[in-house]
Scaffold this active site. Structure first.
Site, mmCIF file in Angstrom:
data_model
loop_
_atom_site.group_PDB
_atom_site.id
_atom_site.type_symbol
_atom_site.label_atom_id
_atom_site.label_comp_id
_atom_site.label_asym_id
_atom_site.label_seq_id
_atom_site.Cartn_x
_atom_site.Cartn_y
_atom_site.Cartn_z
ATOM 1 N N ASN A 156 36.510 47.481 53.422
ATOM 2 C CA ASN A 156 36.964 47.168 54.784
ATOM 3 C C ASN A 156 37.493 48.351 55.589
ATOM 4 O OD1 ASN A 156 39.239 47.146 53.150
ATOM 5 N ND2 ASN A 156 40.272 45.587 54.375
ATOM 6 N N GLY A 232 41.768 46.525 46.600
ATOM 7 C CA GLY A 232 40.739 45.492 46.564
ATOM 8 C C GLY A 232 41.358 44.141 46.295
ATOM 9 N N SER A 233 40.562 43.266 45.688
ATOM 10 C CA SER A 233 41.002 41.876 45.519
ATOM 11 C C SER A 233 41.937 41.732 44.318
ATOM 12 C CB SER A 233 39.784 40.982 45.346
ATOM 13 O OG SER A 233 39.087 41.396 44.189
ATOM 14 N N GLU A 252 46.682 47.968 45.374
ATOM 15 C CA GLU A 252 46.891 47.485 46.744
ATOM 16 C C GLU A 252 45.949 46.298 46.918
ATOM 17 O OE1 GLU A 252 49.147 48.523 48.746
ATOM 18 O OE2 GLU A 252 49.760 50.372 47.765
ATOM 19 N N LEU A 253 46.520 45.093 46.939
ATOM 20 C CA LEU A 253 45.666 43.896 46.867
ATOM 21 C C LEU A 253 45.745 43.059 48.141
ATOM 22 C CD1 LEU A 253 46.621 43.076 43.158
ATOM 23 C CD2 LEU A 253 44.811 44.579 43.989
ATOM 24 N N CYS A 286 43.609 43.685 55.154
ATOM 25 C CA CYS A 286 44.503 43.128 54.124
ATOM 26 C C CYS A 286 45.784 42.545 54.725
ATOM 27 C CB CYS A 286 44.820 44.178 53.083
ATOM 28 S SG CYS A 286 45.269 45.732 53.814
HETATM 29 P P1 NAP Z 1 36.781 43.915 45.551
HETATM 30 O O1 NAP Z 1 35.617 43.014 45.452
HETATM 31 O O2 NAP Z 1 37.948 43.677 44.669
HETATM 32 O O3 NAP Z 1 36.207 45.388 45.319
HETATM 33 C C1 NAP Z 1 37.019 46.526 45.406
HETATM 34 C C2 NAP Z 1 36.420 47.624 44.562
HETATM 35 O O4 NAP Z 1 36.523 47.278 43.176
HETATM 36 C C3 NAP Z 1 34.950 47.880 44.839
HETATM 37 O O5 NAP Z 1 34.708 49.261 44.786
HETATM 38 C C4 NAP Z 1 34.290 47.172 43.668
HETATM 39 O O6 NAP Z 1 33.010 47.655 43.368
HETATM 40 C C5 NAP Z 1 35.259 47.477 42.551
HETATM 41 N N1 NAP Z 1 35.142 46.621 41.369
HETATM 42 C C6 NAP Z 1 34.622 45.367 41.277
HETATM 43 N N2 NAP Z 1 34.689 44.922 40.004
HETATM 44 C C7 NAP Z 1 35.272 45.900 39.265
HETATM 45 C C8 NAP Z 1 35.624 46.036 37.886
HETATM 46 N N3 NAP Z 1 35.419 45.050 37.012
HETATM 47 N N4 NAP Z 1 36.204 47.187 37.472
HETATM 48 C C9 NAP Z 1 36.446 48.188 38.358
HETATM 49 N N5 NAP Z 1 36.123 48.111 39.667
HETATM 50 C C10 NAP Z 1 35.554 46.989 40.129
HETATM 51 O O7 NAP Z 1 37.347 43.971 47.054
HETATM 52 P P2 NAP Z 1 36.568 44.041 48.444
HETATM 53 O O8 NAP Z 1 35.881 42.735 48.685
HETATM 54 O O9 NAP Z 1 35.767 45.296 48.563
HETATM 55 O O10 NAP Z 1 37.816 44.179 49.449
HETATM 56 C C11 NAP Z 1 38.534 43.105 49.899
HETATM 57 C C12 NAP Z 1 39.868 42.960 49.198
HETATM 58 O O11 NAP Z 1 40.609 44.174 49.294
HETATM 59 C C13 NAP Z 1 40.750 41.918 49.875
HETATM 60 O O12 NAP Z 1 41.385 41.135 48.907
HETATM 61 C C14 NAP Z 1 41.761 42.756 50.651
HETATM 62 O O13 NAP Z 1 42.977 42.127 50.938
HETATM 63 C C15 NAP Z 1 41.951 43.900 49.719
HETATM 64 N N6 NAP Z 1 42.525 45.032 50.446
HETATM 65 C C16 NAP Z 1 43.834 45.383 50.219
HETATM 66 C C17 NAP Z 1 44.412 46.432 50.923
HETATM 67 C C18 NAP Z 1 45.825 46.862 50.683
HETATM 68 O O14 NAP Z 1 46.159 47.994 51.039
HETATM 69 N N7 NAP Z 1 46.671 46.045 50.113
HETATM 70 C C19 NAP Z 1 43.648 47.119 51.862
HETATM 71 C C20 NAP Z 1 42.332 46.727 52.076
HETATM 72 C C21 NAP Z 1 41.769 45.690 51.356
HETATM 73 P P3 NAP Z 1 31.687 46.850 43.888
HETATM 74 O O15 NAP Z 1 31.788 46.799 45.374
HETATM 75 O O16 NAP Z 1 30.589 47.695 43.382
HETATM 76 O O17 NAP Z 1 31.778 45.482 43.250
#
Ligand code: NAP
Length: 478
Positions: A156, A232-233, A252-253, A286
């Site tokens: 994002n 990420g999530s 950071e979730l 997020c």
């Molecule tokens: P995501 O699906 O959790 O993916 C994040 C990253 O993790 C991607 O690079 C993904 O790779 C990787 N990943 C997936 N499975 C993994 C595993 N088993 N081991 C290691 N890495 C793995 O999140 P997203 O959909 O890209 O982003 C949305 C989420 O991010 C939302 O929940 C949002 O709230 C959160 N977020 C939080 C913040 C904060 O600062 N708190 C800021 C921005 C976003 P692939 O894409 O190749 O699967």
């Protein structure tokens, strides 16, 4: 006419390396193939870690002024190419151009903050004679680079959230292996090119694309990696923490951020801002505003004005200057959010405006939703907001805290007492008084409690996470 499709390579050890297989990257807006991206393997990641181990020695010897100069150069280079960078965001993430430009402006500043931090990083002297056993001893701490940093980032904010990992890691003198999100690798390759130009030693930044569950997992499990910094999530964050062993993990979730609008507050000046908080980048932020709690005396007027302002948002091509709302990141997410809205409606909620059109979710305003409905209780990560009335301020605080998340919350109030009450009682990482929860500048500490994460970003705080504190003690007793 045949269009040439950009074919990218893995960036390992300072060289561009062909992948053993490739995946087509498609525009979320048009569905067209925009690039061929290498699908890295576990073996590629292990090779990158080998190189990072060598680069760690070089980085640890690179003095602070040189690290600062590299970061400052990147900031300047990005400024020169800011429009190109914004267009990458529009292309790979369907980020409306005006929002994309905003992200690049922030990223330029984030690298500047990191350059400042590289110069500022220091330890302290310890008052050893405060203990009788410490007499005649002089001790001080130094902050040493921690070693290899593994950065795993979401789709994002692919420039600025990557900067929140690369900036602090380089400021502290560490090498980084970056695993960008599947949908947003082009921004990662672009920034790697700028770092190379800026004079970063070879191997100090490597970009390995591929499946999170493979290359990401390899990075998380390898003992040579000392820090995993993940945004990420919550699902993926939790699994990383379980596998990371003794390495430091910063997470950071997600969140379902809440806002309270207190009795007597003048709502007219905040309508536009709250609509922006809920719908910027289609709610894929997020700290997107998801739950609004409005004092019952203001509720009907607020809802009417909020809905009217929401209807002014323009849906269109993310590359158009005037577009506010474009395609969601994936069709899967469109279907997920449509089913959540349907579930809420089936249990009595009313949708005042919204709907789905192909890959676009129109800005959706929901009222009368039960707190346990998914649109309230889970992170929507889509342009969906729920508005609920409250009678007492205590009730509103409880409602915001009734969440598995706790990233940021906002409160609009004229009452000093309520402002202090909110600051004390809201169970979140950051409380915004007289602002929405979506406020962030990049030097402030930023992070969550509960399922919103562990640790803090914000350049100074993240830089500390990427150092080891070492004590040096001189004994002058003979
Ligand atoms: P995501 O699906 O959790 O993916 C994040 C990253 O993790 C991607 O690079 C993904 O790779 C990787 N990943 C997936 N499975 C993994 C595993 N088993 N081991 C290691 N890495 C793995 O999140 P997203 O959909 O890209 O982003 C949305 C989420 O991010 C939302 O929940 C949002 O709230 C959160 N977020 C939080 C913040 C904060 O600062 N708190 C800021 C921005 C976003 P692939 O894409 O190749 O699967």
């Amino acid at each position: 006419m045949n269009k040439t499709i950009l074919k990218k390579s893995l960036y390992i050890g300072g060289s561009y390396v062909e992948g053993s297989s490739y995946k087509s990257l498609r525009s979320p807006h048009s569905g067209e193939v925009i690039a061929e991206i290498p699908v890295g393997t576990r073996e590629d990641m292990r090779r990158a870690i080998d190189h990072a181990a060598e680069a760690a020695k070089v980085m640890a010897k690179t003095p602070a002024h040189q690290r600062a100069a590299i970061l400052q150069n990147v900031s300047l280079l990005l400024k020169e190419r800011k429009e190109e960078a914004a267009r990458i965001l529009t292309l790979e993430a369907a980020k409306p151009l005006s929002v994309a430009r905003g992200e690049i402006a922030r990223t330029i500043e984030t690298y500047q903050f990191a350059a400042d931090e590289a110069r500022r990083l220091h330890g302290e002297t310890i008052p050893m004679d405060a203990s009788a056993m410490g007499e005649n001893r002089i001790a001080y701490t130094v902050r040493r680079p921690v070693g290899i940093v593994g950065a795993i980032t979401p789709f994002n904010f692919p420039f600025n959230l990557v900067a929140h990992k690369l900036g602090p890691a380089f400021a502290a003198g560490n090498p980084v292996i970056l695993k960008p999100a599947d949908q947003t690798p082009l921004s990662a390759f672009f920034i790697a090119e700028l770092f190379e130009q800026a004079g970063l030693p070879a191997g100090a930044l490597q970009v390995v694309t591929g499946r999170g569950s493979e290359v990401g997992d390899e990075l998380v499990c390898d003992e040579r990696v000392k820090v995993i910094t993940f945004t990420g999530s919550p699902e993926v964050g939790k699994s990383i923490r379980e596998k990371a062993g003794l390495k430091r993990v910063v997470l950071e979730l997600g969140s379902n951020s809440g806002l309270i609008i207190d009795e007597g507050f003048d709502i007219d000046p905040i309508i536009k801002r709250t609509v922006t908080g809920a719908f910027t980048y289609m709610g894929q932020v997020c700290i997107s505003l998801q739950r609004i709690f409005v004092h019952r005396s203001l509720y009907d007027t607020f809802v009417d004005k909020f809905v009217a302002e929401t209807k002014n948002l323009r849906i269109g091509d993310p590359g158009d200057e005037t577009t506010d709302i474009a395609a969601l990141i994936s069709q899967k997410d469109v279907e997920r959010i449509a089913s959540w809205v349907k579930e809420a409606e089936e249990s009595g909620a009313r949708v005042l405006t919204g709907g789905v059109e192909n890959n676009v979710v129109k800005p959706t305003v929901i009222v009368d939703a039960a707190p346990e409905a998914k649109v309230c209780a889970k992170e929507t990560f889509a342009p969906v907001v729920v508005i609920t009335p409250f009678d007492t301020f205590e009730e509103a605080i409880d409602a915001v805290n009734d969440s598995t998340y706790g990233l940021q919350a906002g409160v609009y109030t004229n009452s000093m007492e309520h402002a202090f009450q909110a600051a004390e009682l809201l169970d979140v990482g950051g409380v915004m008084i007289n602002d929405f929860p979506t406020f962030r500048v990049d030097q402030m500490p930023y992070g969550g409690v509960k399922e919103s994460g562990v640790g803090r970003e914000g350049i100074k705080y993240a830089t500390e996470e990427m150092t080891e504190l070492k004590l040096v003690c001189f004994n002058r007793n003979r």
